[in-house]
Scaffold this motif. Sequence first.
Motif, PDB file in Angstrom:
ATOM      1  N   GLU A 140       0.441  -1.421  -0.478  1.00  0.00           N
ATOM      2  CA  GLU A 140      -0.133   0.174  -0.478  1.00  0.00           C
ATOM      3  C   GLU A 140       0.857   1.521  -0.077  1.00  0.00           C
ATOM      4  OE1 GLU A 140      -3.511   0.681   0.191  1.00  0.00           O
ATOM      5  OE2 GLU A 140      -3.935  -1.729   0.064  1.00  0.00           O
ATOM      6  N   VAL A 141       0.404   2.098  -0.931  1.00  0.00           N
ATOM      7  CA  VAL A 141       0.741   3.400  -1.107  1.00  0.00           C
ATOM      8  C   VAL A 141       0.300   4.482  -1.165  1.00  0.00           C
ATOM      9  CG1 VAL A 141       2.436   5.015  -2.518  1.00  0.00           C
ATOM     10  CG2 VAL A 141       3.186   2.430  -2.220  1.00  0.00           C
ATOM     11  N   TRP A 142       0.158   5.640   0.027  1.00  0.00           N
ATOM     12  CA  TRP A 142      -0.668   6.723   0.395  1.00  0.00           C
ATOM     13  C   TRP A 142       0.149   7.575   0.221  1.00  0.00           C
ATOM     14  CZ3 TRP A 142      -4.469   5.729   5.212  1.00  0.00           C
ATOM     15  CH2 TRP A 142      -4.986   3.733   4.567  1.00  0.00           C
ATOM     16  N   VAL A 143      -0.277   8.090  -0.457  1.00  0.00           N
ATOM     17  CA  VAL A 143       0.306   9.876  -0.502  1.00  0.00           C
ATOM     18  C   VAL A 143      -1.139  11.065  -0.523  1.00  0.00           C
ATOM     19  CG1 VAL A 143       1.612  11.268  -3.258  1.00  0.00           C
ATOM     20  CG2 VAL A 143       1.050   8.471  -2.767  1.00  0.00           C
ATOM     21  N   LYS A 144       0.202  11.834   0.197  1.00  0.00           N
ATOM     22  CA  LYS A 144      -0.629  13.085  -0.046  1.00  0.00           C
ATOM     23  C   LYS A 144      -0.566  13.829  -0.986  1.00  0.00           C
ATOM     24  CE  LYS A 144       0.382  18.121   2.377  1.00  0.00           C
ATOM     25  NZ  LYS A 144       1.214  18.482   2.915  1.00  0.00           N
ATOM     26  N   ALA A 145      -1.769  14.462  -2.354  1.00  0.00           N
ATOM     27  CA  ALA A 145      -1.305  15.724  -3.068  1.00  0.00           C
ATOM     28  C   ALA A 145      -1.348  16.699  -2.523  1.00  0.00           C
ATOM     29  CB  ALA A 145      -3.274  14.919  -3.971  1.00  0.00           C
ATOM     30  N   ILE A 173      -4.849   8.251  -2.702  1.00  0.00           N
ATOM     31  CA  ILE A 173      -4.704   9.730  -2.202  1.00  0.00           C
ATOM     32  C   ILE A 173      -5.409  10.598  -1.078  1.00  0.00           C
ATOM     33  CG2 ILE A 173      -4.451  12.109  -4.297  1.00  0.00           C
ATOM     34  CD1 ILE A 173      -4.158   9.872  -6.082  1.00  0.00           C
ATOM     35  N   ILE A 174      -3.960  10.772  -0.745  1.00  0.00           N
ATOM     36  CA  ILE A 174      -4.803  11.896   0.245  1.00  0.00           C
ATOM     37  C   ILE A 174      -4.827  13.573   0.672  1.00  0.00           C
ATOM     38  CG2 ILE A 174      -5.208  12.556   3.152  1.00  0.00           C
ATOM     39  CD1 ILE A 174      -2.658   9.692   3.003  1.00  0.00           C
ATOM     40  N   GLU A 175      -5.827  14.481   0.441  1.00  0.00           N
ATOM     41  CA  GLU A 175      -5.962  15.915   0.327  1.00  0.00           C
ATOM     42  C   GLU A 175      -6.180  16.490   1.560  1.00  0.00           C
ATOM     43  OE1 GLU A 175      -7.494  16.972  -3.929  1.00  0.00           O
ATOM     44  OE2 GLU A 175      -8.578  14.859  -3.744  1.00  0.00           O
ATOM     45  N   PRO A 176      -5.792  16.538   2.080  1.00  0.00           N
ATOM     46  CA  PRO A 176      -5.357  16.837   3.596  1.00  0.00           C
ATOM     47  C   PRO A 176      -6.496  18.194   3.918  1.00  0.00           C
ATOM     48  CG  PRO A 176      -3.473  16.734   3.328  1.00  0.00           C
ATOM     49  CD  PRO A 176      -4.180  16.630   1.852  1.00  0.00           C
ATOM     50  N   GLU A 177      -6.204  19.477   2.851  1.00  0.00           N
ATOM     51  CA  GLU A 177      -6.294  21.170   3.421  1.00  0.00           C
ATOM     52  C   GLU A 177      -7.906  20.413   2.583  1.00  0.00           C
ATOM     53  OE1 GLU A 177      -3.888  20.476   2.186  1.00  0.00           O
ATOM     54  OE2 GLU A 177      -1.915  21.525   3.188  1.00  0.00           O
ATOM     55  N   LYS A 178      -8.380  20.506   1.768  1.00  0.00           N
ATOM     56  CA  LYS A 178      -9.297  19.830   0.649  1.00  0.00           C
ATOM     57  C   LYS A 178     -10.784  18.814   2.235  1.00  0.00           C
ATOM     58  CE  LYS A 178     -12.293  17.636  -2.792  1.00  0.00           C
ATOM     59  NZ  LYS A 178     -12.511  16.825  -4.092  1.00  0.00           N
ATOM     60  N   GLU A 179      -9.803  17.549   2.193  1.00  0.00           N
ATOM     61  CA  GLU A 179     -11.078  17.159   3.398  1.00  0.00           C
ATOM     62  C   GLU A 179     -11.200  17.159   4.990  1.00  0.00           C
ATOM     63  OE1 GLU A 179      -8.635  13.311   3.894  1.00  0.00           O
ATOM     64  OE2 GLU A 179      -8.865  12.988   1.493  1.00  0.00           O
ATOM     65  N   MET A 180      -9.658  18.353   5.120  1.00  0.00           N
ATOM     66  CA  MET A 180     -10.529  18.741   6.451  1.00  0.00           C
ATOM     67  C   MET A 180     -11.291  20.297   6.348  1.00  0.00           C
ATOM     68  SD  MET A 180     -10.815  19.489   9.711  1.00  0.00           S
ATOM     69  CE  MET A 180      -9.073  18.236  10.389  1.00  0.00           C
ATOM     70  N   GLY A 181     -11.132  20.917   5.160  1.00  0.00           N
ATOM     71  CA  GLY A 181     -12.031  22.537   4.775  1.00  0.00           C
ATOM     72  C   GLY A 181     -13.580  21.839   4.716  1.00  0.00           C
ATOM     73  N   ILE A 182     -14.184  20.839   3.981  1.00  0.00           N
ATOM     74  CA  ILE A 182     -15.283  19.968   4.033  1.00  0.00           C
ATOM     75  C   ILE A 182     -15.634  19.259   5.273  1.00  0.00           C
ATOM     76  CG2 ILE A 182     -16.669  17.666   3.410  1.00  0.00           C
ATOM     77  CD1 ILE A 182     -14.636  18.145   0.606  1.00  0.00           C
ATOM     78  N   ARG A 183     -14.515  18.551   5.952  1.00  0.00           N
ATOM     79  CA  ARG A 183     -15.391  18.766   7.508  1.00  0.00           C
ATOM     80  C   ARG A 183     -15.481  20.109   8.134  1.00  0.00           C
ATOM     81  NH1 ARG A 183     -11.074  13.656   9.773  1.00  0.00           N
ATOM     82  NH2 ARG A 183     -12.632  14.187  11.839  1.00  0.00           N
ATOM     83  N   VAL A 184     -14.711  20.943   8.355  1.00  0.00           N
ATOM     84  CA  VAL A 184     -15.641  22.244   9.899  1.00  0.00           C
ATOM     85  C   VAL A 184     -16.389  23.129   8.802  1.00  0.00           C
ATOM     86  CG1 VAL A 184     -14.335  24.623   9.190  1.00  0.00           C
ATOM     87  CG2 VAL A 184     -12.788  22.342  10.245  1.00  0.00           C
ATOM     88  N   ALA A 185     -16.433  22.569   7.439  1.00  0.00           N
ATOM     89  CA  ALA A 185     -17.855  23.559   7.081  1.00  0.00           C
ATOM     90  C   ALA A 185     -18.424  23.383   7.091  1.00  0.00           C
ATOM     91  CB  ALA A 185     -17.615  23.717   5.622  1.00  0.00           C
ATOM     92  N   ASN A 186     -18.743  21.289   7.257  1.00  0.00           N
ATOM     93  CA  ASN A 186     -20.352  20.672   7.373  1.00  0.00           C
ATOM     94  C   ASN A 186     -20.536  20.989   8.579  1.00  0.00           C
ATOM     95  OD1 ASN A 186     -21.692  18.996   4.776  1.00  0.00           O
ATOM     96  ND2 ASN A 186     -19.494  19.343   5.035  1.00  0.00           N
TER      97      ASN A 186
END
Length: 218
Positions: free
Chosen positions: A95-100, A117-130
């Motif tokens: 398994e190779v997981w990568v930050k984009a 593929i992990i997009e931490p800023e996008k994923e956290m932004g969605i969570r905070v907004a919701n």
Amino acid sequence: MEKQVVVIGLGRFGRSVCKQLYELGHEVLAIDIKEARVKAASNYSYYAVIANAADENALKNYGVKNFDYAIVAIGDSIESSILCTLILKEMGLNEVWVKARDPHHKKILEKVGADRIIEPEKEMGIRVANQLDSGKLLDYIELSNDYSIVELVATQKLSNKSLVQLDVRAKFGCTILAIKQKGNLNIAPMPHDVISKGDMLVVMGHIKDLKRFEEKGF
């Protein structure tokens, strides 16, 4: 079960992943090209080494190909991130997981075979907004563009009602996956299990159905 994980790139995201994995009891090899980052990571990894992630020989010398998992968290150089991902896949890691960093970076990572593929800023932004959008929402996990899992706090409207009485699936098209009551997590709730005010509900469904459940079911 202990896993062998190599974390490559020790910026804020990489350090956070590295520390959490180490505290969970996994064998972590931490790699970065910057000495200061490697020195800091030595406190929460089995091994912390200075190496160029785009140098195949350097990665082989540290036995990276013997690891089960790799997390590529390189944020400074998209080129290094891509080359490192390609090298790891060619080495045969499970398994190779990568930050984009951006959509273009993500598209290239998909083509070179990144397993996740992990997009931490996008994923956290969605969570905070919701979370901000709904006072009942504790957490939000995006499964796809259309489906999500949310954690909701049961209100008085749901109190003392069983799942069969609420009939959430028929009325709203959502599924209650788990109920957390007074610290105990019921991961297979039965139709006659009763909900109390303040219980945490883990609910899966289409984004529109979840929103409708929040607005009308609560």
